[in-house]
Every structure is written in C-alpha cells, then in structure tokens.
Design an enzyme around this catalytic site. Sequence first.
Site, mmCIF file in Angstrom:
data_model
loop_
_atom_site.group_PDB
_atom_site.id
_atom_site.type_symbol
_atom_site.label_atom_id
_atom_site.label_comp_id
_atom_site.label_asym_id
_atom_site.label_seq_id
_atom_site.Cartn_x
_atom_site.Cartn_y
_atom_site.Cartn_z
ATOM 1 N N ASP A 263 0.859 -1.186 0.000
ATOM 2 C CA ASP A 263 0.000 0.000 0.000
ATOM 3 C C ASP A 263 0.895 1.235 0.000
ATOM 4 O O ASP A 263 1.585 1.510 0.990
ATOM 5 C CB ASP A 263 -0.893 0.019 1.242
ATOM 6 C CG ASP A 263 -2.000 -1.038 1.199
ATOM 7 O OD1 ASP A 263 -1.840 -2.037 0.460
ATOM 8 O OD2 ASP A 263 -3.008 -0.866 1.903
ATOM 9 N N LYS B 5 -7.023 3.125 -3.624
ATOM 10 C CA LYS B 5 -7.522 3.113 -2.250
ATOM 11 C C LYS B 5 -7.798 4.543 -1.820
ATOM 12 O O LYS B 5 -7.020 5.457 -2.131
ATOM 13 C CB LYS B 5 -6.459 2.443 -1.367
ATOM 14 C CG LYS B 5 -6.749 2.384 0.112
ATOM 15 C CD LYS B 5 -5.635 1.628 0.831
ATOM 16 C CE LYS B 5 -5.733 1.752 2.347
ATOM 17 N NZ LYS B 5 -4.635 1.034 3.039
ATOM 18 N N LYS C 189 -10.432 0.044 -2.914
ATOM 19 C CA LYS C 189 -10.475 -0.194 -1.468
ATOM 20 C C LYS C 189 -10.808 1.104 -0.739
ATOM 21 O O LYS C 189 -9.952 1.979 -0.620
ATOM 22 C CB LYS C 189 -9.132 -0.729 -0.967
ATOM 23 C CG LYS C 189 -9.101 -0.956 0.550
ATOM 24 C CD LYS C 189 -7.775 -1.493 1.022
ATOM 25 C CE LYS C 189 -7.715 -1.542 2.555
ATOM 26 N NZ LYS C 189 -6.429 -2.077 3.046
#
Length: 324
Positions: free
Chosen positions: A156, A224, A260
């Site tokens: 991430d 995300k 996400k």
Amino acid sequence: MPDDNTATPAPAVDASLSNASLRAALHGLPGVDEVGARARAAGLATRSIKTTAKAQGIDLAIRMVDLTTLEGADTPGKVRALAAKARRPDPADRSVPHAAAVCVYPDLVGVAVRALRGSGVGVASVATAFPAGRAPLEVKLLDTRQAVADGADEIDMVIDRGAFLAGDYRKVHDEIAAVKEACARPGGGAAHLKVILETGELETYDNVRRASWLAMRAGADFIKTSTGKVAPAATLPVTLVMLEAVRDFRAATGRQVGVKPAGGIRTAKDALRLLVLVNETAGPDWLDPAWFRIGASSLLNDLLMQRTRLTTGTYSGPDYYTLD
C-alpha cells in the site's frame, strides 16, 4: 490471498510522457457532478436488502476486510493476535470465513507472514514513508523492496499529494511506476500494488477522478481512498467516483483495477451500503475480494454480531468478540 499472476506488469517507461500530456489527458476527463454524485450515493444507501441477501452480503464483507494495525506501539504479539483473528474471526463458529488480509508496517511483515502461512489470508504492508509519503524516492523503493523480500503479498503506497495538487503529474506517475517495479519478486511474480490517493486532501471530486486515472495509468492494481489518518476518509460519494473510474478505465483499456475504501467504515450497515454501491456502479465483477476490499478493522466485530443475530436471533454483544 492474491494470485501473483494477476498483478499487472510494471508499465514500460514512456519517454514522451510529460506534465503537459498528462494534464491534457486528466483534465480532458468528464467533470464530476458533485451534487449528482452525493444524491446518487445517498439514494443507493437507502436500498433495503432481504434477509438471505443480507446474510450473503455479511459473509462477503468479512472476506473483503483488511485487518490493520498501524500504530507506533505495534508489537509482534499484537500482529500475531490480529493474524489469529483474521484466520478465524469467530473461534466458536468455523463457518465464518476468514478476512482478506492483515496490513502492517514493513518491519512486521515477517511476523505476519509466519503467523498466516497456509491460511489463505494475505499479508499487506504500507510502504513509501506511510502515511505522509514525504521521503526521497530511493527511501520509498527500499521500503517497498524490503517488504516484498520479507513476503508481503500486497504493498500500500501513498501518492505525493503536494506534487499532485501542484500539477506535477509526471512526478506522481513516475513514483507509482517505480514502486510498481519494486513490487516484482526476483524469482517471478509480484506483490499487488494498492495506491492510496488520500482523497480527504484532494479538495474536489474532479481531482479524485484524475488521481484515480493517473494511478491506474501508472500501473496500480488497486486504488484506495485513504490512509485512515486524514478525515474525511472513505465517504460514499468518493467511493462512487472511484468505482466509476475503474469501470470506465476497464472499458477503455480492458484492464480491471480494484478499489479499497478505508477509514470511517464501522458498521455492517456501512459495509452493505458499499456492496450495493459496487454492484450498481462498477458491476458484479467487482463483488469479490480480489477486486474490492474494505479497510476497517473495527468493522469486523459488528459484522460478526449481525451474522450471529441473523443465525440465532440474538446478539452476542461486543464484549463476546476479541478487541482489534
């Protein structure tokens, strides 16, 4: 756990890419009707779900949860406890599915990998100087390579919001592409790259759409919303804009990218609203942990409570489940 073979290869360097060409492409995207986006998200949030579909939705949401611990006081013991919860969210009920992944800082990846081996639960690691992303690129790449070498399945990364807001799209693109390349494993395969936009700092929905396309063009496997450290985080309208972006990107390129939302998602009702939003915006192809994740550790206990109520007719109460 994600399949290495589904990670997108790092894109070849495009020498002709410039801030001017990226600006023309990103600012040529259709503008977001902010009032319309809020109204559509609010309308979808009122959809009622029948009991059978609700039970299926709760189990799907559990399979999509990324359990996360990203605190300065994290310890190997805390990571092992979180891994145990991800493997078996309710030790008394083996029919409860496992969570999607456990997300930790890079120095604790090895602990998580050992604790989750053979479980089907992935190991994700934040990298690139999370959460601010303020570090030289060399540091970000070292951060990423170490996490991948220690066994992380997913990375991430945060984008440089300062560069993005200043219009330096080339810098943001090239950093994402470089981190994507650093996700490759020497023996083949690659960790999946989730690119965090930190939408609470992007000021407008148009910027959320542009940042989504920029990340996808640079090779993101997932986009995300947030680090969870900045408010507002994963609002329904922002998630809707990102779902529209991945839908339109697949239509234009043939490549599917996951989404996400993370931060501020606390209840089973919140999770079910997100699943309705996914189905109605991007479509059922995204209703799978491979393509949609929910970053919200505190959500899991409420999902378990609602699942128990549907099964037995009674609430177990929040104290029945372990704390995250």
